[in-house]
Design a protein around this motif. Sequence first.
Motif, short mmCIF file in Angstrom:
data_model
loop_
_atom_site.label_atom_id
_atom_site.label_comp_id
_atom_site.label_asym_id
_atom_site.label_seq_id
_atom_site.Cartn_x
_atom_site.Cartn_y
_atom_site.Cartn_z
N ARG A 269 -1.49 -4.71 -3.73
CA ARG A 269 -1.59 -5.91 -3.36
C ARG A 269 0.01 -6.18 -2.74
O ARG A 269 0.32 -6.75 -1.81
CB ARG A 269 -1.66 -6.78 -4.41
N THR A 270 0.90 -5.67 -2.65
CA THR A 270 2.15 -5.38 -2.41
C THR A 270 2.05 -5.96 -0.88
O THR A 270 2.99 -5.78 -0.39
CB THR A 270 3.52 -4.80 -3.25
N LEU A 271 1.79 -3.70 -0.57
CA LEU A 271 2.25 -3.71 0.39
C LEU A 271 1.35 -4.43 1.79
O LEU A 271 2.15 -4.86 3.19
CB LEU A 271 1.45 -2.01 1.20
N LEU A 272 -0.31 -4.83 1.42
CA LEU A 272 -0.03 -6.32 2.13
C LEU A 272 -0.24 -7.20 2.39
O LEU A 272 0.45 -7.97 2.88
CB LEU A 272 -2.09 -5.72 1.46
N ASP A 273 0.65 -8.13 1.11
CA ASP A 273 1.83 -9.35 1.07
C ASP A 273 2.93 -8.67 2.13
O ASP A 273 3.31 -9.67 3.12
CB ASP A 273 1.90 -9.67 0.14
N GLN A 274 3.67 -7.50 2.34
CA GLN A 274 4.60 -7.17 2.87
C GLN A 274 4.03 -6.94 5.14
O GLN A 274 4.76 -7.17 5.57
CB GLN A 274 5.00 -5.91 2.97
N GLY A 275 3.14 -7.29 5.36
CA GLY A 275 2.42 -6.55 6.59
C GLY A 275 1.67 -5.68 6.78
O GLY A 275 1.48 -5.26 8.15
N ALA A 276 1.24 -4.67 6.46
CA ALA A 276 0.72 -3.83 5.55
C ALA A 276 -0.75 -4.11 6.92
O ALA A 276 -1.42 -5.14 5.86
CB ALA A 276 1.00 -3.02 4.73
N SER A 277 -1.59 -3.48 7.15
CA SER A 277 -2.69 -3.49 7.43
C SER A 277 -3.41 -3.17 6.16
O SER A 277 -3.37 -1.88 5.81
CB SER A 277 -3.17 -2.92 8.92
N ALA A 278 -4.74 -3.03 6.34
CA ALA A 278 -5.62 -2.63 5.10
C ALA A 278 -6.55 -1.11 5.15
O ALA A 278 -6.32 -0.20 4.63
CB ALA A 278 -7.08 -3.28 4.90
N ASP A 279 -6.05 -1.57 6.92
CA ASP A 279 -6.45 0.45 7.71
C ASP A 279 -5.70 1.50 7.22
O ASP A 279 -6.01 2.58 7.23
CB ASP A 279 -6.69 0.10 8.70
N MET A 280 -4.10 0.68 6.33
CA MET A 280 -3.11 2.50 6.32
C MET A 280 -3.28 2.58 5.30
O MET A 280 -1.90 3.34 5.01
CB MET A 280 -2.14 0.95 7.25
N ILE A 281 -4.01 2.19 4.26
CA ILE A 281 -3.62 3.01 3.08
C ILE A 281 -4.44 3.37 2.37
O ILE A 281 -6.00 3.23 2.26
CB ILE A 281 -3.36 1.05 2.05
N THR A 282 -4.92 4.44 1.33
CA THR A 282 -5.53 4.87 1.13
C THR A 282 -5.53 5.05 -0.93
O THR A 282 -4.06 5.30 -1.09
CB THR A 282 -6.16 6.61 1.41
N PHE A 283 -6.49 5.19 -1.41
CA PHE A 283 -6.54 5.33 -2.91
C PHE A 283 -6.28 7.37 -2.98
O PHE A 283 -7.75 7.35 -2.73
CB PHE A 283 -6.98 4.48 -4.04
N SER A 284 -6.51 7.36 -3.90
CA SER A 284 -6.76 8.60 -4.85
C SER A 284 -6.84 8.73 -6.53
O SER A 284 -5.30 8.70 -6.43
CB SER A 284 -6.14 10.36 -3.96
N SER A 285 -7.19 9.72 -6.60
CA SER A 285 -6.95 9.80 -8.37
C SER A 285 -6.18 10.78 -8.62
O SER A 285 -5.73 10.44 -10.34
CB SER A 285 -8.32 9.20 -9.33
N ASP A 286 -5.74 11.68 -7.82
CA ASP A 286 -5.35 12.44 -9.15
C ASP A 286 -5.90 13.24 -9.93
O ASP A 286 -5.14 13.99 -11.23
CB ASP A 286 -3.70 12.61 -9.42
#
Length: 390
Positions: A269-286
């Motif tokens: 949410r923070t990254l998106l609010d700062q202008g990042a595209s949703a295309d530039m984010i991944t999640f991983s579980s570790d």
Amino acid sequence: MLKLIKNGEVYNPEPLGTKDVLITGDRIVRVADNIPVPQQEFCEIEVMNVKGLKVVPGLIDPHVHLIGGGGEDGFKSRTPEIRLTDLTTAGITTAVGCLGTDGTSRHMTSLLAKARGLEEEGITSYIYTGSYQFPLQTITGNCRDDIILIDKVIGIGEIALADHRSSQPTIEQFKRITALSRTGGILSNSAGIVHVHVGNGKDGLGYLLEIAKNTQIPIVQFLPTHINRNPDLLDAANEFIEQGGMVDLTTSSTNNPEDKQVPASKAARTLLDQGASADMITFSSDGMGSLPQFDDAGNFIGLDIGSVKSLLKEMQKAVLDEGIALEKALRFVTINVADILKLEDKGQIKEGCMADLTILDEQLNVDSVLARGQLMVNNGEPIVKGTFED
């Protein structure tokens, strides 16, 4: 056998509305408004009516310690291997394995064997070659050759930077590793990705930004993970994203209330609010990785274990708590991962793609899972178990 999934609310991951999905073998062969049920004399067909449920691409977890990890509190703290149902009940149909901190008592050949075993049990699995340390632990003796010659190897990782457990490679050594990984990927038509564990050190993403700026290696060659481990590193991710890089947020966290990690859902949410595209984010579980805790002096103070179930949990929170649209949040665990890892038949629901489907209820909990066309979980319960599972 044909499988026909009818009346589901389909996401590709963008919403397609109510659709039917037809599967032959391990592939999706048609997605349409209404696919009539063929006569039984035509062929054997299994029909699943999923009205009221959401049909989304099978989740892809790009960072799982398939054969366990850990050891920061001695041999007793080595975490166990993952089981098939740990993954499938979490909605995961593709997992990428890595070694992590322990490149001594954990071995690349064991990781490769585990990946092949999971594939035989029904899901898709890949691995990274190497571990935290440099020189890299490999199978053939050369990381480039591993990527070229072994189909399951899609890159290098997780190699540690900015961490007191790292072997502290120089920038020149790290450039060399990156170049070998890129060449291996080009020659094998695979990702050749460099999956980087980023610690709490002040260097942060410095090596990656410098290589992208001062060499011909593009920034998309890297997938740095644990970017949400503290607010400062999350802030630094903005420059990395602005330069065209993709960042990976870890969904597992410790039980320590003093931990500075920002939950993946909130970090997104923070990254998106700062202008990042949703295309530039991944999640991983570790998943199955150790989550050690150290004080400011570097002394060990506690240990938790990562869970693959956190992947779906943080995706749920991104939607339900952080107000991120489902089609954006799904990108973090489906198509974005498939794109950077060059898994061309994964992460979408369309004709020709692998029949990896996760079916969710209104609260985004797992109802059913199909991996490579095989029903693995039904009504929330695993119906296919690993070889030695009860």
